[in-house]
Design a protein around this motif. Structure first.
Motif, mmCIF file in Angstrom:
data_model
loop_
_atom_site.group_PDB
_atom_site.id
_atom_site.type_symbol
_atom_site.label_atom_id
_atom_site.label_comp_id
_atom_site.label_asym_id
_atom_site.label_seq_id
_atom_site.Cartn_x
_atom_site.Cartn_y
_atom_site.Cartn_z
ATOM 1 N N ASP A 23 6.076 2.764 -5.781
ATOM 2 C CA ASP A 23 5.964 1.108 -5.528
ATOM 3 C C ASP A 23 5.516 0.798 -4.439
ATOM 4 O O ASP A 23 5.634 -0.450 -4.827
ATOM 5 N N PHE A 24 4.792 1.798 -3.686
ATOM 6 C CA PHE A 24 3.749 1.402 -2.381
ATOM 7 C C PHE A 24 2.459 1.410 -1.979
ATOM 8 O O PHE A 24 2.210 3.298 -2.149
ATOM 9 N N ARG A 25 1.263 1.190 -1.340
ATOM 10 C CA ARG A 25 0.648 1.927 -0.698
ATOM 11 C C ARG A 25 0.538 1.387 0.958
ATOM 12 O O ARG A 25 0.846 0.016 0.948
ATOM 13 N N VAL A 26 0.076 2.009 1.611
ATOM 14 C CA VAL A 26 0.351 1.572 2.715
ATOM 15 C C VAL A 26 -1.689 1.870 3.460
ATOM 16 O O VAL A 26 -2.332 2.722 3.496
ATOM 17 N N ILE A 27 -1.712 0.835 3.524
ATOM 18 C CA ILE A 27 -3.618 0.919 4.240
ATOM 19 C C ILE A 27 -3.542 0.119 5.524
ATOM 20 O O ILE A 27 -2.655 -0.030 6.455
ATOM 21 N N LEU A 28 -4.777 0.463 6.054
ATOM 22 C CA LEU A 28 -5.090 0.131 7.436
ATOM 23 C C LEU A 28 -5.343 -0.925 7.794
ATOM 24 O O LEU A 28 -6.679 -2.203 6.348
ATOM 25 N N ASP A 29 -5.519 -2.186 8.259
ATOM 26 C CA ASP A 29 -5.665 -3.596 7.963
ATOM 27 C C ASP A 29 -6.979 -3.856 8.698
ATOM 28 O O ASP A 29 -7.935 -3.680 9.220
ATOM 29 N N LEU A 30 -7.898 -4.561 7.865
ATOM 30 C CA LEU A 30 -8.816 -4.862 8.402
ATOM 31 C C LEU A 30 -9.195 -5.724 9.814
ATOM 32 O O LEU A 30 -10.621 -5.125 10.392
ATOM 33 N N GLY A 31 -8.428 -6.158 10.264
ATOM 34 C CA GLY A 31 -8.321 -6.201 11.449
ATOM 35 C C GLY A 31 -7.613 -6.598 12.475
ATOM 36 O O GLY A 31 -6.455 -7.357 12.287
ATOM 37 N N PRO A 32 -8.118 -4.921 12.676
ATOM 38 C CA PRO A 32 -6.070 -4.786 13.124
ATOM 39 C C PRO A 32 -5.947 -5.053 14.480
ATOM 40 O O PRO A 32 -7.371 -5.447 15.297
ATOM 41 N N HIS A 51 1.420 -11.905 -0.667
ATOM 42 C CA HIS A 51 2.345 -11.545 -1.061
ATOM 43 C C HIS A 51 2.633 -10.313 0.125
ATOM 44 O O HIS A 51 1.994 -10.168 1.081
ATOM 45 N N PHE A 52 3.623 -10.293 -0.408
ATOM 46 C CA PHE A 52 5.067 -9.698 0.872
ATOM 47 C C PHE A 52 3.934 -7.925 1.185
ATOM 48 O O PHE A 52 3.251 -7.562 0.572
ATOM 49 N N LYS A 59 -3.951 -6.108 -6.296
ATOM 50 C CA LYS A 59 -5.656 -5.706 -5.924
ATOM 51 C C LYS A 59 -5.437 -4.475 -5.432
ATOM 52 O O LYS A 59 -5.971 -3.323 -6.182
ATOM 53 N N ILE A 60 -5.570 -4.746 -4.234
ATOM 54 C CA ILE A 60 -5.247 -3.245 -3.947
ATOM 55 C C ILE A 60 -4.372 -2.380 -4.025
ATOM 56 O O ILE A 60 -5.037 -1.229 -3.970
ATOM 57 N N ALA A 61 -3.177 -2.905 -3.398
ATOM 58 C CA ALA A 61 -2.032 -2.150 -3.846
ATOM 59 C C ALA A 61 -2.362 -1.311 -5.251
ATOM 60 O O ALA A 61 -1.637 0.323 -4.880
ATOM 61 N N ASN A 62 -2.494 -1.424 -6.178
ATOM 62 C CA ASN A 62 -2.940 -1.246 -7.401
ATOM 63 C C ASN A 62 -4.909 -0.228 -7.936
ATOM 64 O O ASN A 62 -4.442 0.311 -8.962
ATOM 65 N N GLY A 63 -4.655 -0.667 -6.542
ATOM 66 C CA GLY A 63 -6.155 0.790 -6.815
ATOM 67 C C GLY A 63 -7.353 -0.367 -6.994
ATOM 68 O O GLY A 63 -8.736 0.247 -7.703
ATOM 69 N N ILE A 80 2.155 -2.214 4.825
ATOM 70 C CA ILE A 80 2.731 -1.015 3.493
ATOM 71 C C ILE A 80 3.026 -2.070 2.250
ATOM 72 O O ILE A 80 3.328 -4.137 2.728
ATOM 73 N N LEU A 81 2.275 -2.260 1.147
ATOM 74 C CA LEU A 81 2.246 -3.742 0.038
ATOM 75 C C LEU A 81 2.715 -2.635 -1.030
ATOM 76 O O LEU A 81 2.720 -1.873 -1.015
ATOM 77 N N PRO A 82 4.146 -4.088 -1.402
ATOM 78 C CA PRO A 82 4.812 -3.308 -2.508
ATOM 79 C C PRO A 82 2.940 -3.441 -3.514
ATOM 80 O O PRO A 82 2.848 -4.137 -3.474
ATOM 81 N N LYS A 83 3.879 -2.220 -4.586
ATOM 82 C CA LYS A 83 2.464 -3.147 -5.678
ATOM 83 C C LYS A 83 2.755 -4.117 -6.713
ATOM 84 O O LYS A 83 1.881 -4.362 -7.348
ATOM 85 N N SER A 84 4.644 -3.890 -6.682
ATOM 86 C CA SER A 84 4.508 -5.119 -7.766
ATOM 87 C C SER A 84 4.692 -6.158 -6.701
ATOM 88 O O SER A 84 4.703 -6.454 -5.481
ATOM 89 N N HIS A 85 4.211 -8.158 -7.529
ATOM 90 C CA HIS A 85 3.852 -9.199 -6.986
ATOM 91 C C HIS A 85 5.200 -9.375 -6.427
ATOM 92 O O HIS A 85 6.069 -9.861 -7.314
ATOM 93 N N ALA A 86 5.005 -9.686 -4.918
ATOM 94 C CA ALA A 86 6.318 -10.544 -4.168
ATOM 95 C C ALA A 86 5.843 -11.217 -3.539
ATOM 96 O O ALA A 86 5.136 -11.120 -2.475
ATOM 97 N N ALA A 87 5.705 -12.690 -3.522
ATOM 98 C CA ALA A 87 4.834 -13.801 -2.472
ATOM 99 C C ALA A 87 5.754 -13.620 -1.227
ATOM 100 O O ALA A 87 4.688 -14.121 -0.362
ATOM 101 N N ASN A 88 6.402 -12.959 -1.114
ATOM 102 C CA ASN A 88 7.945 -13.369 0.412
ATOM 103 C C ASN A 88 9.086 -12.716 0.249
ATOM 104 O O ASN A 88 9.412 -12.251 -0.652
ATOM 105 N N ILE A 89 9.194 -12.366 1.367
ATOM 106 C CA ILE A 89 10.971 -12.588 1.378
ATOM 107 C C ILE A 89 11.565 -12.071 0.853
ATOM 108 O O ILE A 89 12.587 -11.621 0.319
ATOM 109 N N TYR A 90 11.301 -13.481 0.181
ATOM 110 C CA TYR A 90 12.394 -14.136 -0.889
ATOM 111 C C TYR A 90 12.557 -13.508 -1.904
ATOM 112 O O TYR A 90 13.378 -13.808 -2.533
#
Ligand code: AMP
Ligand code: ZN
Length: 133
Positions: free
Chosen positions: A24-33, A97-98, A8-12, A41-51
């Motif tokens: 392909d990506f959105r880069v955001i500030l972490d809320l708990g830095p 979400h990766f 939801k964040i990556a796709n606005g 760095i968030l890809p816009k398409s869902h992948a749970a992890n690197i695998y």
């Protein structure tokens, strides 16, 4: 992917402090830095992890990480920067979400990312080398 907050964040659909966006990506500030400038760095398409991440996006993510790391470092004058990417609960992943963490590091400021070094046993070494033989 329904009910994935990073989709939801990556796709606005959910607003975020966005530093960069492309197809392909959105880069955001972490809320708990962990430090000033901690970004995700968030890809816009869902992948749970690197695998699950497609090779093409994996390659693009690293190029993007390099670009964002440079801008953060130049602009914030940090002294170093960690890139962290967690896969699985046991590895510290909390959002399935990766994503890649970019964590600027400042001299004299502690961020808890360390581990106690063990020793590499001959048995482990042979087993692991065997995986790639
Ligand atoms: P991880 O533990 O690797 O899964 O990292 C998840 C990260 O996402 C943590 O650093 C959280 O602070 C961050 N986070 C969780 N929800 C949000 C959100 N809505 N906006 C920005 N960052 C978030
Ligand atoms: Zn997702």
């Amino acid at each position: 992917m329904e009910n994935c907050i990073f989709c939801k964040i990556a796709n606005g659909e959910i607003p975020s402090a966005t530093l960069y966006e492309d197809d392909d990506f959105r880069v955001i500030l972490d809320l708990g830095p962990a430090s000033k400038g901690h970004s995700l760095i968030l890809p816009k398409s869902h992948a749970a992890n690197i695998y699950e991440l497609p090779d093409e996006l994996a390659a693009k993510a690293m190029v993007l990480a390099k670009k964002i790391a440079g801008t953060l470092t130049d602009g914030l004058h940090c002294d170093g920067l960690n890139i962290i990417q967690n896969n699985g609960e046991v590895a510290g992943q909390t959002v399935f979400h990766f994503h890649m963490h970019l964590i600027p590091r400042y001299a004299g400021q502690k961020v808890g990312l360390t581990w106690t070094p063990g020793t590499l046993s001959e048995e482990d070494k042979q087993e692991i080398l065997g995986l790639f033989a």
